[in-house]
Write a protein that holds these residues in place. Sequence first.
Motif, PDB file in Angstrom:
ATOM      1  N   SER A 150       0.699  -1.032   0.037  1.00 38.18           N
ATOM      2  CA  SER A 150      -0.008  -0.075  -0.110  1.00 38.18           C
ATOM      3  C   SER A 150       0.918   1.184   0.085  1.00 38.18           C
ATOM      4  O   SER A 150       1.592   1.441   0.904  1.00 38.18           O
ATOM      5  N   ILE A 209      -4.255  -4.678  -6.962  1.00 41.37           N
ATOM      6  CA  ILE A 209      -5.175  -4.156  -5.596  1.00 41.37           C
ATOM      7  C   ILE A 209      -4.428  -2.977  -5.173  1.00 41.37           C
ATOM      8  O   ILE A 209      -3.592  -2.842  -4.579  1.00 41.37           O
ATOM      9  N   PRO A 220      -6.110  -5.232   1.788  1.00 43.90           N
ATOM     10  CA  PRO A 220      -5.706  -6.496   2.058  1.00 43.90           C
ATOM     11  C   PRO A 220      -6.911  -7.321   2.049  1.00 43.90           C
ATOM     12  O   PRO A 220      -7.118  -8.636   1.670  1.00 43.90           O
ATOM     13  N   SER A 259      -7.654  -8.009  -1.418  1.00 43.45           N
ATOM     14  CA  SER A 259      -6.531  -8.901  -1.903  1.00 43.45           C
ATOM     15  C   SER A 259      -7.194 -10.342  -1.456  1.00 43.45           C
ATOM     16  O   SER A 259      -6.599 -11.328  -2.238  1.00 43.45           O
TER      17      SER A 259
END
Length: 170
Positions: free
Chosen positions: A1, A27, A113, A116
């Motif tokens: 991220s 992502i 996440p 993900s």
Amino acid sequence: SFGAQTACTATEQAAIDDAIASGAVLIAAAGNQGAEAGNFSPANCDNVITVAASTRQGGETFYTNFGNNISLSAPGGNTDNEINGIYSTTNNGLDAPDQDSFELVSGTSFAAPMVSGAAALIKAVNPQLSPLDIRFILETSSRSFPAGTTDGFQDCIPERCGAGLLDTAK
């Protein structure tokens, strides 16, 4: 991220395109500035699944970036009180690992996440699915945003928060 308030560069987009061509699902956290996600890279790059953060009830958090390039939302926490935060592992070491513990956190870096993980589950069930297929499944299986939330900035709407709320059970 990670991210920056900048346009998606040609180099960045080329790397994303190469990863997608090799079958990777990318992502991106939308960002935590409470601003238009289209102004932040890599959330504004083509072919990434961009995730906004919702509150516990499914409302829009005060901090999440928003806009038309958001794919869907997932819980990101809202640390205005303990019941609305997300607990994450942490370590209090400054220069080296020390005491492990849990910390109350919030942010799109905690929502992404979750998406993900859902993408990994989808890929595990059917490894032949393309990144585009997985994005389609995540978006079309998302839950509609609820109306009348009281724990966030405002109710999420698709124009700001994407197709809906992540629904791994679907």
